[in-house]
Design an enzyme around this catalytic site. Structure first.
Site, short mmCIF file in Angstrom:
data_model
loop_
_atom_site.label_atom_id
_atom_site.label_comp_id
_atom_site.label_asym_id
_atom_site.label_seq_id
_atom_site.Cartn_x
_atom_site.Cartn_y
_atom_site.Cartn_z
N ILE A 67 91.35 -47.60 -26.33
CA ILE A 67 91.97 -46.66 -27.26
C ILE A 67 91.17 -45.37 -27.24
O ILE A 67 89.99 -45.34 -27.59
CB ILE A 67 92.01 -47.23 -28.69
CG1 ILE A 67 92.73 -48.59 -28.70
CG2 ILE A 67 92.71 -46.26 -29.63
CD1 ILE A 67 92.66 -49.31 -30.04
N ASP A 68 91.82 -44.30 -26.81
CA ASP A 68 91.16 -43.00 -26.68
C ASP A 68 92.17 -41.90 -26.98
O ASP A 68 92.32 -40.95 -26.22
CB ASP A 68 90.58 -42.85 -25.27
CG ASP A 68 89.61 -41.68 -25.19
OD1 ASP A 68 89.12 -41.24 -26.24
OD2 ASP A 68 89.35 -41.21 -24.06
N ALA A 69 92.87 -42.05 -28.09
CA ALA A 69 93.97 -41.15 -28.43
C ALA A 69 93.51 -40.11 -29.44
O ALA A 69 93.24 -40.44 -30.60
CB ALA A 69 95.16 -41.94 -28.99
N TYR A 110 80.88 -40.64 -21.87
CA TYR A 110 81.49 -41.70 -22.68
C TYR A 110 82.58 -42.43 -21.92
O TYR A 110 82.83 -43.62 -22.15
CB TYR A 110 82.03 -41.14 -24.00
CG TYR A 110 83.48 -40.77 -23.98
CD1 TYR A 110 84.48 -41.72 -24.20
CD2 TYR A 110 83.88 -39.46 -23.71
CE1 TYR A 110 85.82 -41.38 -24.16
CE2 TYR A 110 85.21 -39.12 -23.66
CZ TYR A 110 86.18 -40.08 -23.89
OH TYR A 110 87.50 -39.74 -23.83
#
Length: 312
Positions: A165-167, A77
């Site tokens: 955004i990968d928080a 991903y």
């Protein structure tokens, strides 16, 4: 940061897709820390260094680093997060919210050294470990900052061509990074022609609401479905304005594949593109609710520090 619930014993085979034999390789705990926000573990399973967070007796893989090649993105991903490169009108500035081991941000920095890349990570301990074990270092046009992503954007006047955004913290996305008000802040910090790419877990009950919330602010939504060998991830690309047509994206992908030093071909990723209509009840649950802040933004910002801390 990579969201996937896995026990470490299955990590190499399931997450990295490197086979059952590799899963038997010796694993060494390099360091562990209990920070204000996370229980952090860094392991080595040659040639990989793996950062995990502990939650409810499980370990959640946050980042994987190939020590032999710092431009490899072992988790599929993370490769598709770079699909945003073919959507942005220009690529001069990139912001990442949720750095983890910093692999996506570092890959983009190494591939586009003239673009300004800023990576925001809530936990200072995570940043320290990424510098120590994951090949991350301060360089021109590459900035790491220990801040909450929403607070950072709320206080910034800068605009970005791409916002990633990968928080996650373990299995959870912090609530204040999932609301319509948050995405409005994100939109306000996009440059003309800017685009947002986000890793959205399709296995959560909030998936339909998350997509519907994004679409309430950024109406153009496209999915890239990826598999890590154990389950699927959805990379969501969202933007405002007119739809980017497939032929136009193909042209840009080809141009940027040639212009930049990319390990992962944008043209190849384009084959996985899927348009999403949030009003199509076969795609998105008609009963899904748009997520909103349930109190005034000033109160939200004051509560973030407390909310981000680990549960007792």
């Amino acid at each position: 940061m990579f969201i996937r619930s896995l026990f470490l014993g299955a990590l190499a085979g399931a997450v990295l897709g490197i086979g059952a034999a590799s899963a038997q390789q010796k694993e060494t705990l390099l360091e562990s820390q209990e920070s204000l926000y996370n229980n952090i573990y860094v392991y080595q399973r040659s040639p990989y260094v793996i950062m995990t967070f502990g939650h409810n007796k499980q370990l959640y893989t946050e980042s994987v680093f190939d020590t032999g090649d710092d431009r490899v993105l072992p988790v599929p991903y993370t490769q598709f997060m770079t699909a945003a490169l073919m959507y942005a009108g220009k690529v001069n500035s990139i912001l990442e919210i949720g750095s983890g081991g910093g692999r996506i941000a570092w890959y983009l920095h190494r591939s586009l050294p003239n673009a300004r890349v800023t990576s925001i990570e809530l936990d200072p301990a995570v940043l320290a470990l990424s510098r120590k074990y994951f090949g991350i270092r301060d360089e021109q046009n590459f900035d790491l900052e220990a801040r909450d992503g929403r607070v950072f954007l709320s206080q910034s006047k800068d605009k970005y061509d791409i916002i990633l955004i990968d928080a996650y913290r373990g299995p959870f996305v912090p609530f204040h990074l999932m609301t319509r008000e948050f995405y409005q802040i994100v939109k306000d910090h996009l440059a003309d022609g800017g685009v947002v790419a986000q890793n959205v877990d399709p296995n959560t009950m909030l998936f339909d609401s998350a997509v519907k919330t994004i679409g309430a602010v950024l109406p153009q939504i496209e999915f890239y479905k990826t598999s890590d060998g154990s389950d699927d991830n959805i990379v969501t690309v969202a933007y405002d304005g007119a739809e980017r047509k497939a032929d136009d994206l193909a042209t840009v992908a080809s141009e940027r594949d040639k212009a930049y030093d990319l390990r992962y071909s944008l043209a190849s990723m384009l084959a996985e593109r899927k348009r999403v209509d949030i009003n199509n009840t076969q795609a998105i649950d008609a009963n899904a609710k748009v997520l909103t802040d349930d109190f005034a933004p000033v109160d939200a910002l004051k509560s973030i520090e407390q909310h981000n801390r680990k549960m007792p």
